[in-house]
Write a protein that holds these residues in place. Structure first.
Motif, PDB file in Angstrom:
ATOM      1  N   GLY A  60       2.871  12.823   1.016  1.00 43.22           N
ATOM      2  CA  GLY A  60       2.437  11.467   1.341  1.00 43.22           C
ATOM      3  C   GLY A  60       2.787  11.086   2.761  1.00 43.22           C
ATOM      4  O   GLY A  60       3.432  11.829   3.498  1.00 43.22           O
ATOM      5  N   ASP A  74      -2.940   9.137  -0.910  1.00 44.91           N
ATOM      6  CA  ASP A  74      -4.238   9.055  -0.268  1.00 44.91           C
ATOM      7  C   ASP A  74      -4.707   7.607  -0.366  1.00 44.91           C
ATOM      8  O   ASP A  74      -3.933   6.727  -0.722  1.00 44.91           O
ATOM      9  CB  ASP A  74      -5.257  10.027  -0.882  1.00 44.91           C
ATOM     10  CG  ASP A  74      -5.399   9.870  -2.393  1.00 44.91           C
ATOM     11  OD1 ASP A  74      -5.460   8.701  -2.852  1.00 44.91           O
ATOM     12  OD2 ASP A  74      -5.446  10.875  -3.105  1.00 44.91           O
ATOM     13  N   ASP A  75      -5.972   7.354  -0.061  1.00 47.96           N
ATOM     14  CA  ASP A  75      -6.480   5.982  -0.043  1.00 47.96           C
ATOM     15  C   ASP A  75      -6.560   5.349  -1.430  1.00 47.96           C
ATOM     16  O   ASP A  75      -6.682   4.121  -1.545  1.00 47.96           O
ATOM     17  CB  ASP A  75      -7.871   5.943   0.594  1.00 47.96           C
ATOM     18  CG  ASP A  75      -7.834   6.264   2.078  1.00 47.96           C
ATOM     19  OD1 ASP A  75      -6.746   6.124   2.672  1.00 47.96           O
ATOM     20  OD2 ASP A  75      -8.889   6.655   2.619  1.00 47.96           O
ATOM     21  N   THR A  76      -6.480   6.142  -2.482  1.00 46.79           N
ATOM     22  CA  THR A  76      -6.655   5.613  -3.834  1.00 46.79           C
ATOM     23  C   THR A  76      -5.425   5.778  -4.718  1.00 46.79           C
ATOM     24  O   THR A  76      -5.492   5.464  -5.907  1.00 46.79           O
ATOM     25  CB  THR A  76      -7.854   6.297  -4.531  1.00 46.79           C
ATOM     26  OG1 THR A  76      -7.578   7.701  -4.666  1.00 46.79           O
ATOM     27  CG2 THR A  76      -9.133   6.107  -3.732  1.00 46.79           C
ATOM     28  N   TRP A  78      -1.408   4.769  -4.577  1.00 43.55           N
ATOM     29  CA  TRP A  78      -0.266   4.159  -3.912  1.00 43.55           C
ATOM     30  C   TRP A  78       0.360   3.096  -4.806  1.00 43.55           C
ATOM     31  O   TRP A  78      -0.224   2.678  -5.800  1.00 43.55           O
ATOM     32  CB  TRP A  78      -0.673   3.523  -2.584  1.00 43.55           C
ATOM     33  CG  TRP A  78      -1.817   2.544  -2.696  1.00 43.55           C
ATOM     34  CD1 TRP A  78      -3.145   2.810  -2.576  1.00 43.55           C
ATOM     35  CD2 TRP A  78      -1.720   1.147  -2.974  1.00 43.55           C
ATOM     36  NE1 TRP A  78      -3.887   1.670  -2.767  1.00 43.55           N
ATOM     37  CE2 TRP A  78      -3.043   0.635  -3.003  1.00 43.55           C
ATOM     38  CE3 TRP A  78      -0.654   0.278  -3.189  1.00 43.55           C
ATOM     39  CZ2 TRP A  78      -3.305  -0.719  -3.250  1.00 43.55           C
ATOM     40  CZ3 TRP A  78      -0.914  -1.065  -3.438  1.00 43.55           C
ATOM     41  CH2 TRP A  78      -2.227  -1.551  -3.456  1.00 43.55           C
TER      42      TRP A  78
END
Length: 349
Positions: A60, A74-76, A78
């Protein structure tokens, strides 16, 4: 002529750690006497997703986004943590026949922790806590203080047109509630708690919502019909609940609530159907006109004297960025109307 003159020194602390909305510089209005405001900005710290993420921390990245530190695979995928606090300190100096007298008091207006996260491209969640009864109890009251769940929302966010939230959340009616305490233009914006979700000491049998929240689901989205932006939010909630032979809602009728907002100028950039009382010019010129409504069969009165409940609200936000760096003009207005046709005998039983 009054015997005493009173001078009030008002001191406030505000914490802005809500990860749901854009960070806004807090400003306060004028108060009687001397007003001093501190803003305690608490960013949110993100960690790894629980389901197997801890073993992949090395993959990460941490990023600094304004006042928020974020860790994401990643963008999706968290998760974030934050906190918010509001407190008020009042110092009174009284001048009377016996001379000067001083007294002071401090109140914890809000003390919250926030957890937000995303598990999938379309799946998100939100969990917020609050210190209930922290600001409105005396030494002999019970409960004195409860630190418990404020919001618990599972989110399916597909696109700007269609999204679903389920759990305990804000009921989509008026801007005054959807702003939340940290995004009003004034320190204390909650003066007319007449919707069921606004004013109750418990969620469950014998009560309704609390802090503007209730258990249910909301569909929301926005469209651009060619001029401006239209946002909708419609939900079904538990509303006022009653025990057997106690309270008006003996058949378990649900409450339906909804809100339509039309932004004639710039759209308001808020997550979901949340709102703000001011953007301090960061969003440009705003003209938002909205109408909201709530209805529940047998949602008011008592067991013997019951009535349907209906409430409507219309509100407007106008914000204009002045030329030549002269500041921002902001106006908020709201109108409410309520119907509950039960007799005065309901107050006795």
């Amino acid at each position: 002529m009054k015997d005493n003159a009173e001078m009030v020194h008002h001191f406030e602390t505000i914490g802005v750690g809500e990860p749901q909305r854009p960070a806004l510089k807090q400003k306060r209005g004028m108060f009687t006497g001397i007003a001093l405001t501190l803003a305690l900005v608490m960013g949110s710290v993100t960690l790894a997703q629980a389901d197997g993420w801890l073993s992949h921390l090395g993959a990460g990245e941490f990023s600094n986004e304004g006042n928020k530190l974020k860790f994401a695979l990643d963008d999706t995928k968290w998760i974030s943590f934050g906190a918010g606090y509001r407190g008020s300190y009042i110092f009174n100096e009284r001048v009377g026949a016996s001379g000067y007298k001083f007294n002071d008091s401090y109140s914890n207006d809000n003390a919250r922790f926030y957890v937000n996260g995303q598990l999938h491209k379309y799946i998100k969640f939100e969990l917020n806590t609050e210190c209930f009864f922290c600001n409105n109890t005396s030494s002999g009251d019970n409960p004195k203080m409860i630190y418990t769940i404020l919001d618990a929302i599972g989110k399916f966010e597909y696109n700007r047109y269609f999204n679903i939230w389920g759990g305990r959340m804000l009921v989509p009616t008026e801007r005054g509630e959807l702003n939340g305490p940290f995004y009003h233009a004034t320190h204390d914006g909650f003066k007319t708690p007449f919707f069921q979700s606004d004013y109750s000491i418990k969620v469950g049998h014998g009560g309704a919502g609390r802090y503007g929240r209730d258990d249910g689901g909301t569909f929301w989205g926005s469209v651009e019909p060619g001029f401006g932006t239209l946002q909708y939010s419609v939900g079904v909630f538990a509303g006022l609940r009653s025990r057997n032979n106690v309270g008006p809602n003996q058949n378990g009728n649900v409450m339906v609530a909804g809100r339509l907002t039309y932004n004639f100028l710039n759209p308001e950039n808020n997550p979901g159907y949340y709102t703000s009382g001011t953007y301090y010019g960061k969003a440009g010129d705003i003209l938002a006109v909205a109408v909201g409504a709530s209805h529940q069969k047998d949602g008011a009165g008592s067991f013997a004297n019951r009535s349907d409940f209906t409430g409507i609200v219309g509100d407007v936000l106008f914000e204009k960025v002045m030329p030549d760096n002269m500041g921002v003009f902001t106006m908020n207005g709201e109108y409410k109307r309520f119907w509950a046709d039960y007799g005065t005998a309901a107050f006795a039983d």
